[in-house]
Design a protein around this motif. Structure first.
Motif, mmCIF file in Angstrom:
data_model
loop_
_atom_site.group_PDB
_atom_site.id
_atom_site.type_symbol
_atom_site.label_atom_id
_atom_site.label_comp_id
_atom_site.label_asym_id
_atom_site.label_seq_id
_atom_site.Cartn_x
_atom_site.Cartn_y
_atom_site.Cartn_z
ATOM 1 N N GLU A 108 4.377 -3.003 10.220
ATOM 2 C CA GLU A 108 4.314 -1.598 9.828
ATOM 3 C C GLU A 108 5.368 -0.815 10.607
ATOM 4 O OE1 GLU A 108 0.138 -0.506 10.433
ATOM 5 O OE2 GLU A 108 -0.120 -0.767 8.279
ATOM 6 N N PRO A 109 6.565 -0.674 10.041
ATOM 7 C CA PRO A 109 7.547 0.187 10.692
ATOM 8 C C PRO A 109 7.094 1.637 10.574
ATOM 9 C CG PRO A 109 8.405 -0.638 8.613
ATOM 10 C CD PRO A 109 7.086 -1.303 8.832
ATOM 11 N N MET A 110 7.277 2.393 11.649
ATOM 12 C CA MET A 110 6.835 3.782 11.627
ATOM 13 C C MET A 110 7.735 4.666 12.472
ATOM 14 S SD MET A 110 5.478 4.569 14.893
ATOM 15 C CE MET A 110 4.249 5.788 14.695
ATOM 16 N N TYR A 111 7.758 5.931 12.095
ATOM 17 C CA TYR A 111 8.436 6.983 12.848
ATOM 18 C C TYR A 111 7.393 8.039 13.159
ATOM 19 C CZ TYR A 111 10.604 11.489 13.554
ATOM 20 O OH TYR A 111 10.907 12.721 14.056
ATOM 21 N N MET A 112 7.431 8.569 14.381
ATOM 22 C CA MET A 112 6.518 9.651 14.725
ATOM 23 C C MET A 112 7.232 10.674 15.591
ATOM 24 S SD MET A 112 2.708 9.709 16.493
ATOM 25 C CE MET A 112 3.156 8.706 17.872
ATOM 26 N N ASP A 113 7.118 11.935 15.212
ATOM 27 C CA ASP A 113 7.555 13.050 16.039
ATOM 28 C C ASP A 113 6.377 13.334 16.975
ATOM 29 O OD1 ASP A 113 7.886 15.647 17.127
ATOM 30 O OD2 ASP A 113 9.019 16.315 15.372
ATOM 31 N N VAL A 114 6.480 12.872 18.213
ATOM 32 C CA VAL A 114 5.346 12.925 19.143
ATOM 33 C C VAL A 114 4.877 14.356 19.377
ATOM 34 C CG1 VAL A 114 4.588 12.403 21.494
ATOM 35 C CG2 VAL A 114 6.004 10.756 20.251
ATOM 36 N N GLU A 115 5.784 15.278 19.585
ATOM 37 C CA GLU A 115 5.390 16.671 19.845
ATOM 38 C C GLU A 115 4.659 17.268 18.647
ATOM 39 O OE1 GLU A 115 5.467 18.134 22.812
ATOM 40 O OE2 GLU A 115 6.270 16.231 23.532
ATOM 41 N N ALA A 116 5.152 17.023 17.456
ATOM 42 C CA ALA A 116 4.484 17.527 16.247
ATOM 43 C C ALA A 116 3.131 16.861 16.070
ATOM 44 C CB ALA A 116 5.369 17.306 15.025
ATOM 45 N N MET A 128 2.491 11.761 6.937
ATOM 46 C CA MET A 128 1.668 12.853 7.456
ATOM 47 C C MET A 128 2.547 13.997 7.966
ATOM 48 S SD MET A 128 -0.939 10.328 9.455
ATOM 49 C CE MET A 128 -2.249 11.501 9.839
ATOM 50 N N GLY A 129 3.815 13.988 7.610
ATOM 51 C CA GLY A 129 4.740 14.997 8.106
ATOM 52 C C GLY A 129 5.278 14.592 9.472
ATOM 53 N N PHE A 130 4.419 14.596 10.469
ATOM 54 C CA PHE A 130 4.820 14.221 11.827
ATOM 55 C C PHE A 130 4.890 12.711 12.021
ATOM 56 C CE2 PHE A 130 0.228 14.966 11.793
ATOM 57 C CZ PHE A 130 -0.249 13.748 12.237
ATOM 58 N N MET A 131 4.301 11.953 11.067
ATOM 59 C CA MET A 131 4.319 10.502 11.157
ATOM 60 C C MET A 131 4.594 9.928 9.775
ATOM 61 S SD MET A 131 1.641 7.900 12.993
ATOM 62 C CE MET A 131 0.262 8.154 11.887
ATOM 63 N N TYR A 132 5.452 8.910 9.751
ATOM 64 C CA TYR A 132 5.863 8.291 8.499
ATOM 65 C C TYR A 132 5.868 6.782 8.692
ATOM 66 C CZ TYR A 132 9.037 6.966 4.671
ATOM 67 O OH TYR A 132 9.602 6.396 3.564
ATOM 68 N N GLY A 133 5.261 6.055 7.759
ATOM 69 C CA GLY A 133 5.233 4.616 7.885
ATOM 70 C C GLY A 133 5.227 3.905 6.550
ATOM 71 N N ARG A 161 0.878 -1.172 0.000
ATOM 72 C CA ARG A 161 0.000 0.000 0.000
ATOM 73 C C ARG A 161 0.911 1.216 0.000
ATOM 74 N NH1 ARG A 161 1.024 1.941 4.786
ATOM 75 N NH2 ARG A 161 0.852 0.726 6.670
ATOM 76 N N GLU A 162 0.349 2.382 -0.216
ATOM 77 C CA GLU A 162 1.168 3.598 -0.267
ATOM 78 C C GLU A 162 1.821 3.875 1.077
ATOM 79 O OE1 GLU A 162 -0.545 7.138 -1.919
ATOM 80 O OE2 GLU A 162 -1.800 5.976 -3.287
#
Length: 144
Positions: free
Chosen positions: A125-133, A108-113, A103-104
């Motif tokens: 689903e590996p993901m990165y999230m800037d919690v504050e953003a 979302m800028g603050f979250m990437y997966g 899938r794509e």
């Protein structure tokens, strides 16, 4: 004992699946591994247990094992400290024989997966999230 999570996955080939997870950076714990199972350490608190079908069935004898190539039984999210970490494990999964990006990418800028399937079709689903953003975006009414 510390609070831990053990994700138990039925697999068709313990040796091949062990090699797949080692290629992603998981570390096999030989103390809890044999021909029917591999304990694959993700962190101090998270272990993926690779279990041969016959062994897995001993834990849940009243149900059949889902065909994870055809059906989804769970989405397992792995967090990373950066987008580069997400991309790295996804590309490692592809190089080790996994299926990626069915899938794509989520950006979302603050979250990437991204996503990948292991050799048996289990979905990660590996993901990165800037919690504050993320919190700032949610406070402004952006969807989660």
């Amino acid at each position: 004992m510390a609070k831990m999570i053990f994700v138990n996955l039925p697999v068709r080939d313990v040796v091949a699946s062990t090699a797949f997870y080692e290629a992603l950076g998981f570390v096999k714990d030989p103390r809890f591994s044999n021909e029917s199972a591999s304990a694959m350490q993700w962190s101090d608190e998270i272990v993926v247990m690779i279990l041969a079908h016959d062994f897995y069935k001993t834990f849940i004898p009243h149900k059949t094992i889902a065909d994870s190539q055809a059906n989804s039984e769970a989405l397992i999210c792995l967090s990373f400290d950066s987008r580069a970490g997400v991309d790295a494990i996804t590309e490692q999964a592809a190089a080790a024989g996994g299926r990626i990006d069915f899938r794509e990418k989520q950006d979302m800028g603050f979250m990437y997966g991204r996503c990948f399937e292991d050799l048996d079709g289990h979905i990660f689903e590996p993901m990165y999230m800037d919690v504050e953003a993320a919190l700032a975006a949610f406070a402004q009414g952006e969807p989660a």
